[in-house]
Design an enzyme around this catalytic site. Structure first.
Site, short mmCIF file in Angstrom:
data_model
loop_
_atom_site.label_atom_id
_atom_site.label_comp_id
_atom_site.label_asym_id
_atom_site.label_seq_id
_atom_site.Cartn_x
_atom_site.Cartn_y
_atom_site.Cartn_z
CB SER A 40 -7.92 -4.67 7.11
OG SER A 40 -7.15 -3.29 6.67
NE ARG A 94 -9.61 -6.93 2.95
CZ ARG A 94 -9.32 -5.57 3.05
NH1 ARG A 94 -9.61 -5.13 4.31
NH2 ARG A 94 -8.86 -4.99 2.07
CG ASP A 126 -3.44 2.86 7.32
OD1 ASP A 126 -3.54 3.77 6.52
OD2 ASP A 126 -4.20 1.90 7.55
CE LYS A 140 -4.24 5.66 2.77
NZ LYS A 140 -5.06 4.57 2.34
C1 S3P Z 1 -7.32 -0.53 4.06
C2 S3P Z 1 -6.29 -0.32 2.69
C3 S3P Z 1 -5.42 0.93 3.17
C4 S3P Z 1 -5.35 1.44 4.33
C5 S3P Z 1 -6.82 1.56 4.97
C6 S3P Z 1 -7.44 0.01 5.01
C7 S3P Z 1 -8.11 -1.98 3.59
O1 S3P Z 1 -5.94 1.79 2.24
O2 S3P Z 1 -4.81 2.79 4.39
O3 S3P Z 1 -6.71 2.15 6.34
O4 S3P Z 1 -8.58 -2.18 4.72
O5 S3P Z 1 -7.87 -2.35 2.50
P1 S3P Z 1 -5.65 2.03 0.52
O6 S3P Z 1 -5.65 0.44 0.12
O7 S3P Z 1 -6.44 2.58 -0.26
O8 S3P Z 1 -4.31 2.16 0.52
#
Ligand code: S3P
Length: 426
Positions: free
Chosen positions: A22, A26, A311, A338
């Protein structure tokens, strides 16, 4: 590629699981959007998901230079019209966050496409609110054709707690007229907010899981060292917690409280966990985490904790097979949309290994302890299913074969070698 795993005596040693997915997405996106100045991103995740985001940043005009352990990204003065469609591969974060960026970029017309799994996943959750802001998007599932427009801020209340929806709208709001507000039913991961604040962007909050951003704010290039991903470290944390005699140290793990639900679930089960704080990175707490085996009790996952460990549920469900009693997982309907329907893929594969699982619409009950038996597992192209069942294989009799395990590389390219580092002395 198939991955073969056999029972181990214990796990011992130290690993730095790969960098946070994540945060790497970003960092690339914020570096691409900087008004000027190159950003140096140290230890980015080199998994396929983040490589897709980086490739798209280049298609949109950014210049990159790769060092041995870093990527330097220089933004274009304005986003450029891409010559070809933008391939997000398997990555929901890439598609949803970039949809917010592109929708608010007048003059750019782009197609976001994905692989088979991503093309099945719901995009209406972002296209609906973006259209309310004035966005021009064709499609509610990939491929999405986005024509950049001048947007207006709205106050959107999301039906699901999702950092991808929230981040998409905050990114769109950055270049919208007025202020864009997002209210969620529970707090989702707040990496976008922390990174924006570290860059000097002002965010507003009125409590109740609501965040607002005024359009027209900018920032300059930055330096960021990406910590290790707690979602990747979680495979070895759960493995160490359930394999007798284990002791594992995971280094430099990102311990943002919106991501640490897995530590709370492990503590609830009785695992021995020690956190050794390290230096924060752009407002993100970082710790080394030591996990020791302990006899495990069942645990309960429901309500506000769910987005903070969403996750990690596949591997926690695997661990639940070794807890004495019934573990209950609820309020996790999001697992069905997912990379695979994770409620079904976890339950079917656990049953194939002899576990006692009852599924619910929004979760499952797992009753243990069960001596698992090796089986052939179809990861269904889902990286977290592949790794969760490699962990199951560590306590199963015989051999466990994870078929189509290639998807593991989307988030954890060195998984097999880290697994052997922790198990080679057994
Ligand atoms: C993520 C948010 C999550 C997560 C994904 C990565 C992110 O999804 O499951 O692996 O980087 O913002 P959701 O926000 O849709 O639940």
């Amino acid at each position: 590629m198939n991955l073969r795993v056999s029972r181990v005596v214990h796990l011992k040693g130290t690993v730095r699981a790969p960098s946070d997915k994540s945060l790497t997405h970003r960092a690339y996106i914020f570096a691409m959007l900087a008004s000027r100045g190159a950003s140096v991103i140290a230890n980015p995740l080199q998994g396929e998901d983040c490589e897709n985001t980086l490739r798209i940043a280049v298609q949109l005009g950014a210049a990159i230079q790769r060092g041995p352990t870093s990527v330097t990204l220089s933004p274009a003065s304005a986003l450029q019209q891409p010559a070809q469609s933008l391939d997000c591969g398997n990555s929901g974060t890439t598609m949803r966050l970039l949809a917010g960026v592109l929708a608010s970029s007048p003059g750019i017309v782009a197609e976001l496409r994905g692989d088979e799994s991503l093309s099945r996943r719901p995009m209406r959750r972002i296209t609906d609110p973006l259209r309310s802001m004035g966005a021009d998007i064709i499609g509610d599932q990939a491929p999405l054709r986005v024509s950049g427009a001048n947007l207006e801020g709205i106050h959107y209340t999301t039906p699901v707690a999702s950092a991808q929806i929230k981040s998409c709208l905050l990114l769109a709001g950055l270049r919208a007229e007025g202020t864009t507000w997002v209210t969620e039913p529970a707090q989702s991961r707040d990496h976008t907010e922390r990174m924006l604040k570290a860059l000097g962007v002002e965010l507003q909050s009125n409590g109740n899981n609501t965040v607002g951003i005024a359009g027209g704010q900018s920032w300059q290039g930055f330096e960021f060292s990406v910590p290790s991903d707690i979602s990747s470290a979680a495979f070895f944390m759960c493995a160490a917690a359930m394999v007798p005699g284990s002791r594992v140290l995971l280094q430099e793990v990102g311990t943002n409280p919106t991501r640490t639900g897995v530590l709370e679930a492990l503590a609830q089960a009785g695992a021995h966990i020690t956190l050794i704080p390290r230096e924060d990175q752009m407002g993100e707490p970082v710790s080394d985490i030591e996990i020791l085996f302990n006899k495990l009790a069942p645990f309960e996952i429901k309500g506000e904790i769910v987005p903070r460990l969403i996750d990690e549920i596949p591997v926690l469900a695997v661990m639940a097979t070794q807890c004495e009693g019934t573990t209950r997982i609820r309020d996790a309907r999001e697992l069905r949309v997912k990379e695979s329907d994770r409620i079904e893929t976890v339950a079917n594969n656990l049953r194939a290994m002899g576990a006692n699982v009852v599924t619910q619409e929004d979760g499952m009950d797992v009753t243990g302890p069960t001596p698992l038996k090796g089986a052939t597992i179809d990861a269904k192209g889902d990286h977290r299913i592949g790794m969760a069942f490699a962990v199951a294989g560590l306590v199963a009799s015989g051999e466990t074969t994870i078929e189509n395990a290639d998807s593991i590389a989307t988030s954890y390219p060195g998984f097999e070698s880290d697994l052997s580092t922790l198990t080679e002395r057994t």
